[in-house]
Write a protein that holds these residues in place. Structure first.
Motif, short mmCIF file in Angstrom:
data_model
loop_
_atom_site.label_atom_id
_atom_site.label_comp_id
_atom_site.label_asym_id
_atom_site.label_seq_id
_atom_site.Cartn_x
_atom_site.Cartn_y
_atom_site.Cartn_z
N PHE A 1 0.83 -1.20 0.00
CA PHE A 1 0.00 0.00 0.00
C PHE A 1 0.87 1.26 0.00
CE2 PHE A 1 -2.87 3.22 1.83
CZ PHE A 1 -3.93 3.08 0.94
N THR A 2 2.02 1.22 0.65
CA THR A 2 2.96 2.33 0.61
C THR A 2 3.41 2.58 -0.83
OG1 THR A 2 3.77 1.90 2.86
CG2 THR A 2 5.19 3.19 1.41
N ALA A 3 3.66 1.50 -1.56
CA ALA A 3 4.05 1.61 -2.97
C ALA A 3 2.91 2.18 -3.81
CB ALA A 3 4.49 0.25 -3.50
N ILE A 4 1.69 1.76 -3.49
CA ILE A 4 0.52 2.28 -4.20
C ILE A 4 0.40 3.79 -4.01
CG2 ILE A 4 -2.02 2.34 -4.14
CD1 ILE A 4 -1.97 -0.69 -3.74
N ARG A 5 0.58 4.25 -2.77
CA ARG A 5 0.53 5.68 -2.50
C ARG A 5 1.64 6.43 -3.24
NH1 ARG A 5 -4.45 7.02 -1.19
NH2 ARG A 5 -5.08 6.62 0.96
N ALA A 6 2.80 5.82 -3.34
CA ALA A 6 3.92 6.45 -4.05
C ALA A 6 3.58 6.62 -5.53
CB ALA A 6 5.19 5.61 -3.89
N LEU A 7 2.96 5.61 -6.13
CA LEU A 7 2.55 5.70 -7.53
C LEU A 7 1.45 6.75 -7.70
CD1 LEU A 7 2.47 1.91 -8.49
CD2 LEU A 7 4.07 3.63 -9.35
N GLU A 8 0.55 6.81 -6.73
CA GLU A 8 -0.53 7.80 -6.78
C GLU A 8 0.05 9.21 -6.74
OE1 GLU A 8 -4.69 8.88 -4.42
OE2 GLU A 8 -2.99 8.03 -3.33
N ASP A 9 1.04 9.43 -5.89
CA ASP A 9 1.66 10.75 -5.77
C ASP A 9 2.36 11.15 -7.07
OD1 ASP A 9 0.80 11.02 -3.18
OD2 ASP A 9 2.68 10.33 -2.28
N GLN A 10 2.80 10.15 -7.83
CA GLN A 10 3.47 10.41 -9.10
C GLN A 10 2.48 10.45 -10.26
OE1 GLN A 10 6.89 7.63 -9.59
NE2 GLN A 10 6.64 7.22 -7.41
N THR A 11 1.18 10.34 -9.92
CA THR A 11 0.09 10.30 -10.91
C THR A 11 0.33 9.25 -11.99
OG1 THR A 11 1.04 12.08 -12.28
CG2 THR A 11 -0.49 12.72 -10.52
N LYS A 12 0.82 8.10 -11.57
CA LYS A 12 1.03 6.98 -12.49
C LYS A 12 -0.10 5.97 -12.35
CE LYS A 12 6.12 7.08 -12.58
NZ LYS A 12 7.35 6.29 -12.29
#
Length: 211
Positions: A49-60
């Motif tokens: 989920f931390t990785a998911i949030r990181a991708l979300e922050d990068q708008t990927k």
């Protein structure tokens, strides 16, 4: 059964189904902005989920491929079970319709665990030399209060999520022929300015006397 064999309340199924729902439809993250990685019980799910949030922050886009790359970049891919684990999660649910329910279950169980751990700390100190009873009561109350407050906090929200909600609202207003996306007031000028009464908003109308 001894207390040592007990486990704290959790639902691995809800956690896995929640992540699977996000992989199935990324848009559901817009209603999960208060969900945090620490609320997951399984450490692997926390990392994912931390990785998911990181991708979300990068708008990927968030899918098996991008998530694999993000976890690899974090040096955590093998720790969570590799691509096989991600593929399993992606196939977990046939629809993302129940994601909000899964998220609520995850948050509720995390709250229960937090409360139990706080109560355990209070009890443990009670068996020791807790000093002045007044201080002990104050500290105990503070621990419990911290847990309950965490359930009702409305802290800072992700700017990207807020902007997404704004543009979604503007898009809905554009698509509505009369521009009214909420409950119409019946007053044309007012509806033109507010697009109708919107859910979650407090609208106060004021005017000078005789206006």
């Amino acid at each position: 059964m001894s207390n040592s064999s007990r486990t704290l309340p959790h639902s691995l199924d809800s956690e896995a189904s929640l992540i699977g729902g996000i992989l199935l439809r990324n848009e559901v993250l817009s209603v999960l902005d208060d969900l945090e990685a620490e609320q997951f019980y399984d450490p692997k799910h926390q990392v994912i989920f931390t990785a998911i949030r990181a991708l979300e922050d990068q708008t990927k886009a968030i899918d098996e491929v991008t998530l694999e790359a993000q976890l690899q970049q974090m040096g955590k891919l093998e720790a969570v079970g590799g691509l096989a684990m991600l593929s399993k999660l992606a196939l977990r649910v046939p629809t993302a319709d129940n994601v909000v329910h899964y998220a609520q279950t995850v948050k509720d169980l995390h709250a229960a665990r937090s409360l139990m751990l706080a109560a355990s700390e209070v009890a443990e100190k009670g068996y020791e030399d807790y000093g002045e009873i007044g201080s002990y009561l104050d500290e105990s109350e503070a621990k419990i209060f911290e847990v309950t407050q965490r359930q009702h906090k409305s802290g800072a929200r992700n700017l990207k999520v807020l902007l997404k909600n704004v543009f979604t609202s503007l898009d809905e207003r554009y698509k509505a022929g009369d521009g009214v996306t909420g409950v119409p007031s019946g007053f044309t000028d007012l509806d033109n300015r507010l697009a109708g009464f919107q859910p979650g908003e407090l609208t106060i109308l004021a005017a000078r006397p005789a206006m």
